[in-house]
Design a protein around this motif. Structure first.
Motif, mmCIF file in Angstrom:
data_model
loop_
_atom_site.group_PDB
_atom_site.id
_atom_site.type_symbol
_atom_site.label_atom_id
_atom_site.label_comp_id
_atom_site.label_asym_id
_atom_site.label_seq_id
_atom_site.Cartn_x
_atom_site.Cartn_y
_atom_site.Cartn_z
ATOM 1 N N ARG A 52 -76.918 28.355 31.166
ATOM 2 C CA ARG A 52 -76.296 28.117 32.224
ATOM 3 C C ARG A 52 -76.690 28.569 33.498
ATOM 4 O O ARG A 52 -77.259 29.532 33.587
ATOM 5 C CB ARG A 52 -74.833 29.014 31.984
ATOM 6 N N PRO A 53 -76.672 27.638 34.428
ATOM 7 C CA PRO A 53 -76.120 26.338 34.497
ATOM 8 C C PRO A 53 -77.121 25.456 33.667
ATOM 9 O O PRO A 53 -78.372 25.642 33.450
ATOM 10 C CB PRO A 53 -76.212 25.886 36.203
ATOM 11 N N LEU A 54 -76.359 24.380 32.892
ATOM 12 C CA LEU A 54 -77.128 23.422 32.083
ATOM 13 C C LEU A 54 -77.697 22.339 32.971
ATOM 14 O O LEU A 54 -76.892 21.670 33.508
ATOM 15 C CB LEU A 54 -76.146 22.874 31.231
ATOM 16 N N GLY A 55 -79.327 22.508 33.234
ATOM 17 C CA GLY A 55 -79.951 21.327 33.839
ATOM 18 C C GLY A 55 -80.581 20.319 32.963
ATOM 19 O O GLY A 55 -80.571 20.257 31.890
ATOM 20 N N ASP A 56 -81.144 19.368 33.799
ATOM 21 C CA ASP A 56 -81.769 18.161 33.142
ATOM 22 C C ASP A 56 -82.900 18.745 32.103
ATOM 23 O O ASP A 56 -83.208 18.148 30.930
ATOM 24 C CB ASP A 56 -82.507 17.445 34.072
ATOM 25 N N GLY A 57 -83.624 19.749 32.744
ATOM 26 C CA GLY A 57 -84.610 19.996 31.788
ATOM 27 C C GLY A 57 -84.502 20.968 30.390
ATOM 28 O O GLY A 57 -84.926 20.630 29.195
ATOM 29 N N ASN A 58 -83.111 21.763 30.628
ATOM 30 C CA ASN A 58 -82.816 22.189 29.060
ATOM 31 C C ASN A 58 -82.391 21.123 28.352
ATOM 32 O O ASN A 58 -82.460 21.153 26.870
ATOM 33 C CB ASN A 58 -81.412 23.266 29.684
ATOM 34 N N VAL A 59 -81.747 19.910 28.824
ATOM 35 C CA VAL A 59 -80.970 18.745 27.878
ATOM 36 C C VAL A 59 -82.415 18.117 27.270
ATOM 37 O O VAL A 59 -82.253 17.754 26.234
ATOM 38 C CB VAL A 59 -80.092 17.907 28.921
ATOM 39 N N ARG A 60 -83.453 18.015 28.227
ATOM 40 C CA ARG A 60 -84.485 17.145 27.590
ATOM 41 C C ARG A 60 -85.084 17.909 26.351
ATOM 42 O O ARG A 60 -85.759 17.172 25.473
ATOM 43 C CB ARG A 60 -85.579 16.992 28.754
ATOM 44 N N ALA A 70 -68.685 18.764 28.812
ATOM 45 C CA ALA A 70 -69.532 19.771 28.762
ATOM 46 C C ALA A 70 -68.826 20.744 27.560
ATOM 47 O O ALA A 70 -69.657 21.713 26.954
ATOM 48 C CB ALA A 70 -69.625 20.653 29.965
ATOM 49 N N GLU A 71 -67.483 20.889 27.780
ATOM 50 C CA GLU A 71 -66.657 21.884 26.947
ATOM 51 C C GLU A 71 -66.785 21.471 25.394
ATOM 52 O O GLU A 71 -66.910 22.210 24.763
ATOM 53 C CB GLU A 71 -65.083 21.663 27.427
ATOM 54 N N SER A 72 -66.728 20.036 25.302
ATOM 55 C CA SER A 72 -66.785 19.434 23.751
ATOM 56 C C SER A 72 -68.024 19.927 23.359
ATOM 57 O O SER A 72 -68.265 20.301 22.122
ATOM 58 C CB SER A 72 -66.562 18.179 23.923
ATOM 59 N N ALA A 73 -69.388 19.746 24.180
ATOM 60 C CA ALA A 73 -70.474 20.108 23.631
ATOM 61 C C ALA A 73 -70.965 21.532 23.564
ATOM 62 O O ALA A 73 -71.361 21.866 22.428
ATOM 63 C CB ALA A 73 -71.670 19.488 24.670
ATOM 64 N N HIS A 81 -75.737 13.721 32.848
ATOM 65 C CA HIS A 81 -76.217 13.739 34.403
ATOM 66 C C HIS A 81 -75.814 14.995 35.019
ATOM 67 O O HIS A 81 -74.576 15.518 34.773
ATOM 68 C CB HIS A 81 -75.727 12.431 35.272
ATOM 69 N N TYR A 82 -76.521 15.608 35.545
ATOM 70 C CA TYR A 82 -76.161 16.845 36.286
ATOM 71 C C TYR A 82 -75.409 16.605 37.674
ATOM 72 O O TYR A 82 -75.869 15.926 38.358
ATOM 73 C CB TYR A 82 -77.431 17.689 36.604
ATOM 74 N N PRO A 83 -74.238 17.490 37.814
ATOM 75 C CA PRO A 83 -73.812 18.232 36.723
ATOM 76 C C PRO A 83 -72.845 17.731 35.840
ATOM 77 O O PRO A 83 -72.219 16.789 35.841
ATOM 78 C CB PRO A 83 -72.817 19.191 37.558
ATOM 79 N N ALA A 84 -72.835 18.377 34.705
ATOM 80 C CA ALA A 84 -72.053 17.749 33.513
ATOM 81 C C ALA A 84 -70.688 17.624 33.812
ATOM 82 O O ALA A 84 -69.932 18.507 34.440
ATOM 83 C CB ALA A 84 -72.346 18.536 32.222
ATOM 84 N N GLU A 85 -70.039 16.366 33.112
ATOM 85 C CA GLU A 85 -68.522 16.558 33.265
ATOM 86 C C GLU A 85 -67.859 17.688 32.512
ATOM 87 O O GLU A 85 -68.308 18.034 31.721
ATOM 88 C CB GLU A 85 -68.061 15.089 32.841
#
Length: 415
Positions: free
Chosen positions: A155-163, A358-361, A350-354
Motif C-alpha cells: 500500500r499504496p498498490l502501484g503498477d510495479g507491484n501489480v506487474r 481494489a476491495e474485491s482483490a 490502472h493506478y489508482p485502482a477503483e
C-alpha cells in the motif's frame, strides 16, 4: 483422529492378550476379530466422508476456519487419511500375524493371496515416492502464490507491484494447469501414452525466464525447467494403480468368513489410499484413473463410506481432467480459481485502482494468503506422514516375508 487411535490400541491389546493365552486361534475368536476390524474400517472412513461443513463466506470465527480446512482433499483431510491408513494397517498385521501358526499363511489360498498382496505393497512404495516428490511441486506453487500475495498487499498498490504479482500469477496458473493437459493431449487413457507424453508430464511450472508469453500465462514446455522426480521417466501412476487392482476380487464361499476377507479389505484400502494421493498432487501419467478404479461391492458394510469418498473424488477428477489440473488438493483448486481472478484484476489495473475492484482483490489476496499459511503448516507434515506410510509398508512386508521363511523351515522335510 484420536478416537481411531484409541480404538486401535484397545483392538491390538485385545488380540495380543487372547492370542497369548491360546496356542491356536479358534474360529469364534477370529470371527470376532474380523468383525471388529471391519467395524473400525467403516467408522474411520465414515469420519473421513463427513468432515465439518464449510462455513458461509462471511463467517470468520475459529470454528468456521477449522471446518474449512477439513474438507475432502484438503491437506488436513489428507493427513487424516494417512492416520487412518496407518491404524488400519497395524490392525490388519495383528490379525494376520499375531499368535498365528506361520504355516497357515503359506497354505492355499494364501500361497496365492500373500504374494499378490506383497506385490501391491511394492507398487504402493513407488506411488509414495512419486507423491512425496509431487508435494515439492505443490510447495513451488505455494511460493509463487506468496510472491503474488506480497506484491498485492503493498500500500499504496502501484503498477510495479501489480506487474510483479502478474508474473507470479501467470507462472502459478500455468503450473497448476500444465500437467494433466499434457496427459490429456497425449491421449494416455490408461497411463500408456507415448514417450512424448511421458516427457511432457515430467515437467512442472518452474519458470526459466521473463518472457512476455510466460507473463501472460502462455508459457510452453520449452520455457519451463524440467523438475526431476525420484522414479523413472517411463513410470506411470495409472499403470501402477491398475496393476495393484489385478486379481483384487472379494473372497467367496468359505473364504469370505476367514482370513482372506481382511486381506481383501486391506488391499482395497491400500489401493484406494494410493489412488487418492495420486489424485491430490502432481503425479506422472495418471490419465484415466478417474474412471477406472474398481470399488468393492456396495453390499459390504465396511465399504459404504469408502465408496462414497471415491464417488465424490471421481466426479471432481473427471471435471478437472477435461480442462487440465495439476491435482485435486483443495488448496490447489482454490488457489487456481483465485489466481485466475487476480490475473483479471492485474490485467485491468490502472493506478489508482477503483475502490470496488481494489476491495474485491484485497479479499481474494487475504484468502490466498490464508491458503499459503495452511500449506506452510501442513505440507511438510503430510510429506513426513507419507514417508512414514512408506516405511511402515516396508517393515510389514519384511515381517510377512520372515513369517513365510519360518513356515518354509517348519514344513521342510528333515533329511
Amino acid at each position: 483422529m484420536r478416537p481411531a487411535q484409541d480404538n486401535q490400541g484397545s483392538f491390538l491389546g485385545r488380540i495380543s492378550i487372547r492370542r497369548n493365552q491360546f496356542v491356536d486361534v479358534n474360529n469364534e475368536q477370529e470371527q470376532e476379530d474380523l468383525e471388529l476390524f471391519q467395524k473400525h474400517i467403516a467408522d474411520r472412513f465414515t469420519e473421513l466422508l463427513s468432515p465439518p461443513q464449510p462455513p458461509p463466506s462471511d463467517e470468520t470465527n475459529t470454528v468456521a476456519s477449522v471446518a474449512a480446512t477439513e474438507q475432502i482433499m484438503s491437506v488436513t483431510w489428507l493427513r487424516k487419511l494417512m492416520d487412518v491408513f496407518l491404524c488400519c494397517e497395524a490392525e490388519f498385521k495383528a490379525i494376520l500375524l499375531m499368535g498365528r501358526d506361520p504355516t497357515q499363511i503359506s497354505k492355499p489360498p494364501f500361497d496365492r493371496l500373500v504374494p499378490e498382496m506383497l506385490d501391491r505393497s511394492i507398487k504402493a512404495l513407488d506411488i509414495c515416492t512419486a507423491v512425496v516428490n509431487g508435494i515439492d511441486s505443490v510447495r513451488h506453487y505455494q511460493r509463487l502464490a506468496e510472491i503474488a500475495v506480497t506484491a498485492l498487499e503493498q500500500r499504496p498498490l502501484g503498477d510495479g507491484n501489480v506487474r510483479r504479482a502478474k508474473r507470479a500469477l501467470a507462472n502459478l496458473v500455468v503450473a497448476l494447469s500444465l500437467e494433466d493437459k499434457e496427459n490429456v493431449s497425449g491421449g494416455g487413457g490408461g497411463g500408456g501414452g507415448g514417450n512424448k507424453t511421458t516427457e511432457r508430464s515430467w515437467s512442472f511450472g518452474r519458470r526459466s525466464g521473463g518472457s512476455s508469453a510466460a507473463s501472460k500465462g502462455g508459457a510452453t514446455i520449452g520455457q519451463l525447467k524440467s523438475s526431476s522426480w525420484a522414479v523413472g521417466r517411463n513410470w506411470s501412476a495409472a499403470k501402477q494403480i491398475h496393476a495393484m487392482t489385478a486379481n483384487l476380487t472379494p473372497p467367496r464361499g468359505n473364504e469370505a468368513a476367514g482370513l482372506p476377507q481382511p486381506m481383501f479389505i486391506m488391499s482395497t484400502v491400500m489401493v484406494f489410499v494410493m489412488w487418492v494421493l495420486t489424485a491430490a498432487v502432481p503425479c506422472q501419467e495418471r490419465s484415466g484413473l478417474a474412471n477406472h478404479l474398481p470399488v468393492p461391492p456396495k453390499h459390504l458394510n465396511w465399504a459404504q463410506s469408502l465408496i462414497g469418498i471415491h464417488e465424490k473424488i471421481g466426479d471432481e477428477w473427471k471435471k478437472k481432467e477435461k480442462k487440465g489440473s495439476a491435482g485435486l488438493m483443495e488448496e490447489m483448486t482454490r488457489m487456481e480459481k483465485l489466481g485466475h481472478s487476480l490475473m483479471e484484476f492485474a490485467d485491468g489495473f490502472h493506478y489508482p485502482a477503483e475502490k470496488d475492484a481494489a476491495e474485491s482483490a484485497a479479499a481474494q489476496v487475504a484468502e490466498m494468503a490464508e491458503i499459503c499459511r495452511r500449506m506452510e503448516e501442513e505440507l511438510v507434515p503430510l510429506q513426513q506422514q507419507i514417508r512414514e506410510v512408506f516405511h511402515r509398508i516396508v517393515r510389514s512386508r519384511a515381517e510377512i516375508l520372515e513369517v513365510l521363511e519360518q513356515a518354509g523351515k517348519v514344513s521342510a522335510p528333515v533329511v
